[in-house]
Design an enzyme around this catalytic site. Sequence first.
Site, PDB file in Angstrom:
ATOM      1  CE  LYS A 188      -6.421   1.653   8.892  1.00  0.00           C
ATOM      2  NZ  LYS A 188      -5.059   2.154   8.653  1.00  0.00           N
ATOM      3  N   GLY A 194       2.934  -8.664  18.993  1.00  0.00           N
ATOM      4  CA  GLY A 194       2.284  -8.567  17.689  1.00  0.00           C
ATOM      5  C   GLY A 194       3.291  -9.106  16.663  1.00  0.00           C
ATOM      6  N   GLY A 237       2.734 -10.237  13.308  1.00  0.00           N
ATOM      7  CA  GLY A 237       1.898 -10.224  12.088  1.00  0.00           C
ATOM      8  C   GLY A 237       3.026  -9.773  10.977  1.00  0.00           C
ATOM      9  CG  ASN A 238       3.304  -7.369   6.976  1.00  0.00           C
ATOM     10  OD1 ASN A 238       3.921  -6.021   6.927  1.00  0.00           O
ATOM     11  ND2 ASN A 238       3.464  -8.053   5.553  1.00  0.00           N
ATOM     12  CB  ALA A 239       4.004  -4.260  11.227  1.00  0.00           C
TER      13      ALA A 239
HETATM   14  N1  GLU Z   1      -2.736   0.238   6.824  1.00  0.00           N
HETATM   15  C1  GLU Z   1      -1.538   0.902   6.538  1.00  0.00           C
HETATM   16  C2  GLU Z   1      -1.431   2.285   7.615  1.00  0.00           C
HETATM   17  O1  GLU Z   1      -1.916   1.800   8.564  1.00  0.00           O
HETATM   18  C3  GLU Z   1      -1.193   1.156   5.261  1.00  0.00           C
HETATM   19  C4  GLU Z   1      -1.852   2.187   4.471  1.00  0.00           C
HETATM   20  C5  GLU Z   1      -1.708   2.242   3.117  1.00  0.00           C
HETATM   21  O2  GLU Z   1      -0.841   1.546   2.464  1.00  0.00           O
HETATM   22  O3  GLU Z   1      -2.374   3.102   2.374  1.00  0.00           O
HETATM   23  O4  GLU Z   1      -0.760   2.731   7.517  1.00  0.00           O
END
Ligand code: GLU
Length: 411
Positions: free
Chosen positions: A102, A214, A216-218
């Site tokens: 991350k 939230g 946003g996208n999700a």
């Molecule tokens: N940021 C997203 C997560 O927390 C997606 C990570 C990705 O696609 O590698 O799972």
Amino acid sequence: MNPYEIFLNQLEKGASVLELPEHVVDVLREPERVIEVSIPVRMDDGTVKVFRGWRSEHNTALGPAKGGIRYHWEVTKEEVMALSAWMSMKNALLDLPYGGGKGGVKVNPKQLSEGELERLSRGFMDKIYKYIGPDQDVPAPDVYTNPKIMAWMMDEYEKLAGRKAPGVITGKPLILGGSRGREYATAIGGFFVLREALKLNSTNFEGKTVAIQGFGNAGSFIGKFLYENSAKVVAVSDSKGGIYNPGGLPIPEVIKCKKKTGSVVDFPGAERITNEELLTLDVDILVPAALEGVITEKNADQVKAKYIVELANGPVTPKADEILYNKGTFILPDILANAGGVTVSYFEWVQNRMGYYWDEEEVVEKLDKKMSKAFREMCEAMESYEVNSREASYTVALRRIVEAMEARGVV
Ligand code: GLU
């Protein structure tokens, strides 16, 4: 507890169920590598501002590190480390050939111009370049990052590498090798596992009341899917506040309002509520889809939802977990509920490697299969170890990671 301490607590619980030897747990207690960088960015007014960023690779026994990059003014190193560890667990639970990684940059992207945002994104890639690659560490979007930012980062990487490398990053725009379905993958993945959980209790979405924190996208996409499948989304919120209408919100209209005004709060015909109030509404399904640590020992006993779908990473603290599980709340833990995003990222990476692209139907069908299988495996672990859903999901993930570490001779 900071987010990393929360991860350690969850790791401890999963490890004790599996009776893992101490030296094995020791390896998982520390990320393999944490890169900390400073990123000087030329601002539009000619001055230079310095931003701090991190990339953490928690464990790579199963494959290249994989996980998003977030831009947020409150990002810390411990948070990025925790998020990378949760990615290790998530990727293993979904049986993806990936370790966990991350990234994060401490910045408020809303205060940057487009040019500044581009220079920051390219600057961050310049600094982490050596540690990134399709077979090494593969970033993606996360909170406040998007396909456009992924495109800049990929382009910067390719310039430095002197060759094309679409598989270096996922969540790209379609034209640059992004996958169909990636945009709403996190949400539909959560929708699929919720469908399975409801099925287990011989019920379905029909008339179920929902609150989503939230948008946003999700959060906005799961709102849309639930709305289209006859659930009643009564409340949604974003960083500016929330709205509530017990009669149900017309989600497509709310999405339009968010696009136009930048927030849901001015949507007409709904009562204004706070983000905290949203969490304790009398609803069947609660979807935390924003940030970590929003359900704690302070508000957990007031949470009335029977199902919690964790589209955010780490929204429920360990103490809150205890309270909720004692009440009989069915929690779809983050490492399962929001794994649709990284799973379609995996499909994107596979398509990039093949140079052959699937249609949307194929992507969604493959995702459904993967999510449903992980849900079943979690349920089997709940039964065989007599543990809650979070502990069960950790046991499935940990078994795979430990097997890979053993096969490599790490432990
Ligand atoms: N940021 C997203 C997560 O927390 C997606 C990570 C990705 O696609 O590698 O799972």
